[in-house]
Design an enzyme around this catalytic site. Structure first.
Site, PDB file in Angstrom:
ATOM      1  N   HIS A   3      16.019  56.274  30.108  1.00 24.09           N
ATOM      2  CA  HIS A   3      14.842  57.117  29.814  1.00 24.09           C
ATOM      3  C   HIS A   3      15.129  58.026  28.614  1.00 24.09           C
ATOM      4  CE1 HIS A   3      12.407  56.032  33.242  1.00 24.09           C
ATOM      5  NE2 HIS A   3      13.287  56.469  34.125  1.00 24.09           N
ATOM      6  N   HIS A  63      14.767  56.282  25.408  1.00 24.38           N
ATOM      7  CA  HIS A  63      13.345  56.072  25.130  1.00 24.38           C
ATOM      8  C   HIS A  63      12.749  57.323  24.466  1.00 24.38           C
ATOM      9  CE1 HIS A  63       9.494  54.023  26.957  1.00 24.38           C
ATOM     10  NE2 HIS A  63       9.515  53.979  25.641  1.00 24.38           N
ATOM     11  N   HIS A  72      20.814  54.594  34.312  1.00 31.45           N
ATOM     12  CA  HIS A  72      19.354  54.472  34.404  1.00 31.45           C
ATOM     13  C   HIS A  72      18.651  55.640  33.725  1.00 31.45           C
ATOM     14  CE1 HIS A  72      15.484  53.464  36.477  1.00 31.45           C
ATOM     15  NE2 HIS A  72      15.308  54.769  36.343  1.00 31.45           N
ATOM     16  N   GLU A  73      19.031  56.850  34.104  1.00 35.42           N
ATOM     17  CA  GLU A  73      18.356  58.017  33.532  1.00 35.42           C
ATOM     18  C   GLU A  73      18.603  58.127  32.034  1.00 35.42           C
ATOM     19  OE1 GLU A  73      16.097  59.567  35.047  1.00 35.42           O
ATOM     20  OE2 GLU A  73      16.502  58.594  36.967  1.00 35.42           O
TER      21      GLU A  73
END
Length: 696
Positions: free
Chosen positions: A480, A483, A476-477
């Site tokens: 980011h 991104h 998940h991290e």
């Protein structure tokens, strides 16, 4: 003639040139020189940064030349480079290794930073220059930047009268101080609530590596025996493993009562009440019925009605499924009534019986370095062609922090990725990503991004073995991080993850899917000692068990999201009067939503709800499920249209399309337009309902 106040701003004599923040870092990609940075550097650098940017803004406001892109928009984007350098490092250290001295500086800086923000966004002279550009012939990204600045000025109160602006400034300053205080008290509550164990027998059910890690926790803090440090959410990982029911009750109670006055120094109730009251007053001053309406308008949701409609659609089936799961767990423990501290371990028991699977089976196959290198990085390479090289010559800010150089498939440098995976004293709970350097074509800068997790450090010489939830968090991290790494924007304020908060979780949630991809899973899930992969049966069971427990997971999340809205969808006079009324307000809000479930408390109770009262996700915690609507729809695209030869979308063509249409775009246009470009339509909720087992 254009006045360029930024050209010499970093050379102003106010800051000692020997201060490491006085000039950009000379390390690769401008990675902060952590080895040279000491605590005493922050105060003078921050003060100089504030003064310098004020001078830059004054030069913009008083520039006699007609407003244009260079002397107004780009000048705003170029301002504050010194302040950016020092504040980025400072707040990274406060979050990742905070100590008393850093927190003291944080408390001093908080109101100054709020005042500084207002100095720009309440400046009518600069706003007039922005308005003068309304009819200018601008390229698409610059036009969006102008639109964003104009909207932000209006929402900040630039059109208020003098008296109203003065009150607004006072509110903003006080709120920043209170939010800092709340966050610091939450960290103090985690430390104060740590469960001390002296009898090894109480740790029954925990494997030897975990017990050794708990002993190391105690030793690190100068204590004997074993110390179970608290994690930020209500649920604690060891509740799924500890067979001693008394220990589970102690641990759960310590978690659930944080901030409620059991420890005076970390009581957050008066603080959160004042925060909620002042936010409500500020919203009304700005012309909104409540704080949640103000927040929603600035997000993709646009209205609280849209937020409420989604949450109310999900809450009843989530509660229904949670109650059904509770009945199943109660049957698995006939000797005693089911209690909240029994849920995790019984869920593991039932899951093991149903799927022959639990964390004790999985953990030996989930070693941290292999998960990162052969899982997280491997998936990114398969999708985007990027590669990762450990830069042992580049230092992080504390032991265990590592730096990787990231390159494109053709070898072109892309940026740096920094990983900080271990829990430590003073580190705030949870997991997060932030940029140490923002990508920007205006400055010619490449990104430096940081991931933080809170994994218990093992005893010396022992492997770091993860739970499956920690694996998902790592993926998940890193979503980011992608991104940020793939950002391709001219202006730094529009780059990477600088998107509305109810959109920012979307790419990271999509990246979780690769942990479940059979090819990726087989690549990283290998025994830490033998290298043997998980058996095919276990892999199939793991992938097939993904919906198990979704009633609990959805209900506890929605409980927190609804609490966040309850605190922020009221006026100042509708809030509890005193600290002793906080619990009743919380119970009433959950009861009204049909989610007052004793066995399934919210993921965060109000007293340690740092997302909302520490700032950042205030009235915006709904963002995770809002983003998951986009995520589930996108996962469906990857596994159908994007799939090649049944690879589930794990291919360069699908990855490049996702990168090009969405990951690289930042906030250079309406983020939902990026989703529509990917899918050819607006998002639909059905894939999310199916994923979470919420269909009737």
């Amino acid at each position: 003639m254009t006045t360029d106040a930024t050209a010499t701003s970093d050379a102003l004599p106010e800051l000692d040139p020997a201060n490491p923040f006085a000039a950009p870092s000379t390390l690769p990609f401008e990675l902060p020189d952590f080895a040279a940075i000491r605590t005493e550097h922050f105060r003078p650098a921050a003060e100089a940064g504030l003064r310098t940017q004020r001078a830059e803004w004054e030069a913009i406001a008083t520039n006699p030349a007609a407003p244009d892109v260079e002397n107004t928009l780009e000048a705003l984007e170029r301002s504050g480079q010194l302040l950016d350098r020092v504040s980025t490092v400072f707040f990274t250290l406060v979050s990742s290794r905070g100590d008393d001295e850093l927190r003291e500086i944080e408390a001093e800086l908080a109101p100054k930073m709020a005042e500084h923000h207002d100095a720009l966004y309440l400046d009518r002279r600069i706003f007039a220059r922005l308005e003068a550009l309304a009819d200018a012939d601008l390229d698409d990204e610059t036009e969006w930047l102008l639109r964003t600045y104009t909207k932000d000025f209006v929402r900040a109160g630039v059109r208020l009268g003098d008296a109203e602006q003065e009150r607004l400034r006072a509110l903003n300053s006080r709120l920043t101080t209170l939010e800092t205080e709340f966050s610091q008290r939450v960290v103090a509550g985690m430390d104060a609530g740590a469960v001390h164990v002296t009898d090894r027998a109480e740790l029954a059910g925990l494997d030897d590596a975990t017990v050794a890690a708990l002993a190391q926790n105690a030793a690190d803090r100068g204590r004997d025996g074993y110390l179970i440090t608290l994690q930020l959410p209500t649920q604690q990982a060891l509740l799924a493993q500890a067979t001693d029911r008394g220990l589970r009750e102690r641990l759960f109670t310590a978690s659930l009562t944080r901030g409620t006055g059991v420890d005076a120094e970390s009581d957050t109730r008066a603080t959160l009440l004042e925060i909620a009251r002042l936010r409500a007053e500020r919203a009304q001053l700005l012309g909104y019925p409540h704080h949640a309406a103000y927040v929603a308008e600035g997000a993709t949701a646009a209205t609280t009605e849209a937020v409420n409609a989604m949450l109310s659609q999900l809450a009843p089936p989530a509660a229904r499924n949670a109650r059904a799961e509770a009945d199943e767990l109660a049957a698995a423990q006939p000797e005693a009534p089911l209690a909240a501290w029994d849920w995790s371990i019984l869920a593991e028991k039932v899951r093991q019986e149903r799927f022959a699977l639990d964390d004790s089976v999985l953990r030996p196959y989930l070693e941290l370095d292999r998960v990162i290198h052969d899982g997280v990085f491997y998936a990114a390479t398969q999708l985007y062609g990027i590669t990762f090289t450990l830069r042992e010559d580049l230092a992080g800010y504390t032991d265990g922090v590592r730096v990787w150089e990231v390159r494109e498939a053709d070898g072109t440098p892309l940026g740096l990725f920094v990983g900080d995976y271990y829990a430590r004293e003073g580190k705030r709970g949870g997991a997060w990503m932030n940029n140490l350097v923002d990508q920007s074509h205006l400055f010619g800068r490449s990104p430096v991004v940081l991931n933080n997790l809170n994994i218990t450090r093992p005893a010396p010489g022992e492997p770091t073995l993860l739970t499956w939830d920690e694996v998902i968090t790592a993926f998940h991290e890193f979503g980011h991080a992608l991104h940020g790494l793939f950002a391709d924007a001219r202006y730094p304020s529009l780059s990477g993850t600088n998107v509305p908060r109810d959109f920012v979780e979307y790419p990271s949630q999509v990246n979780e899917m690769w942990a479940h991809n059979p090819t990726v899973l087989e690549h990283f899930a290998r025994h830490h000692a033998t290298g043997e992969p998980l058996s095919a049966d276990v892999r199939e069971t793991l992938l097939g068990s993904s919906q198990y427990g979704e009633g609990f997971g959805t209900a506890e999340y929605l409980g927190a999201a609804l609490l966040d809205q309850a605190w922020h969808q009221v006026g100042p006079g509708d809030l509890p009067e005193g600290p002793d009324d906080v619990e009743a307000f919380e119970a009433g809000a959950l009861e009204g939503a049909g989610l007052h479930l004793e066995l399934v408390p919210p993921r965060y109770r109000s007293t340690y709800f740092n997302h909302t009262f520490g700032g950042g996700y205030d009235a915006g915690y709904y963002s995770y499920i809002w983003s998951e609507v986009l995520d589930a729809d996108t996962v469906e695209w990857f596994t159908t249209e994007g799939s090649q030869d049944a690879d589930g979308g794990l291919n360069r063509e699908a990855g490049e399309r996702f990168r090009r249409t969405l990951l690289s775009r930042g906030h250079t246009a309406d983020p939902l337009s990026f989703f529509r470009e990917l899918r050819g339509r607006d998002a639909v909720i059905e894939p999310l309902l199916t994923r979470r087992g919420l269909t009737s």
